[in-house]
Scaffold this motif. Sequence first.
Motif, PDB file in Angstrom:
ATOM      1  N   ALA A 146      -6.903   1.801  -1.439  1.00  0.00           N
ATOM      2  CA  ALA A 146      -5.635   2.023  -0.748  1.00  0.00           C
ATOM      3  C   ALA A 146      -5.131   3.438  -0.972  1.00  0.00           C
ATOM      4  N   TYR A 191      -3.503  -3.970   3.203  1.00  0.00           N
ATOM      5  CA  TYR A 191      -4.802  -3.713   2.573  1.00  0.00           C
ATOM      6  C   TYR A 191      -4.998  -4.647   1.381  1.00  0.00           C
ATOM      7  N   PHE A 208     -10.065  -4.546   6.775  1.00  0.00           N
ATOM      8  CA  PHE A 208      -8.757  -3.967   7.066  1.00  0.00           C
ATOM      9  C   PHE A 208      -8.923  -2.763   7.973  1.00  0.00           C
ATOM     10  N   TYR A 261      -6.432   0.164  10.030  1.00  0.00           N
ATOM     11  CA  TYR A 261      -5.084   0.704  10.192  1.00  0.00           C
ATOM     12  C   TYR A 261      -5.111   1.743  11.295  1.00  0.00           C
TER      13      TYR A 261
END
Length: 300
Positions: free
Chosen positions: A214, A226, A254, A256
Amino acid sequence: MYSAEINRKQPALLLLAIDQSYSMLELWAETGQSKSAALAAAVNNLLGNAVLLCSRGDERVYGYFELGVLGYGSEVGPVLHGSDAGHLVVSVEQVADNPLRVDTVTRRVPDGAGGVVSVQQQMPIWVDPAANGATPMVAAFTAIEPVVESWCAAHPESFPPIVINVTDGMSTDGEPRDVVNRIRELGTDDGQVLVFNLHLSGTPSQPVRFPNSAGGLTDPNAAMLYELSSELPPSLLDAASAMGYAVQPGARGFLYNADAATVIDFLDIGTRSVTPTGLGELTEGRDDESDDDGPDGENA
């Protein structure tokens, strides 16, 4: 772990939670469509691919998958045509037999000579776009939790369920941390439930794809999503790598600031990665009628 064969006795479960809040009316970067419209198209593409994966080329569809799509916005509930409040999850056979409608769409495809041509194709539609209300993510995961729990109890030998949450913002009814962690503690004999999170971006911006840390996430909401995302098991790591993504050990499910192409890829990875051997009944041409027993008298 995460290696159970997928067959008609041991189907796989794929559950989607899709954001249908008002902000999904915004354009989704390069698509020229609203986020809600482009996401609905991606979900319909996934459902169509699942049906194709479970067929041998004829009209018969085999029950390798069970599927559910839950929308959350002004309301929280099933949005897959053929499901209802009491039955979020339906078999892939039911999906194949119950499209909302079949649209005729125009697509540009390679002509085999270096150019492209426009062709009309029939496309089944199961989910329509919707965008209204807030983003009750906690309520969405809370609705999913008992469904996943009962499914795992009924399918102890199956590949564990995959839950994919697709959103363009932060939860408006609190942090989903507790309920998501409870879901991730559930599982089958083959492993714990996999929860993945996909964040959509309305502006062209640098995406983060399958990170194993992260560290580069400055948005607190992104960092939380996350943390709530499961690590990719080997089959999904291999599938992502085969599609050209630079995944490292410990990479999580994940995304983004994801663009439409990456979301479509990810949904495709979700279906194909859990069937590396489980579709042997189709690819090896096993007898159509052997629904109960394999060639040696064992469960198929």
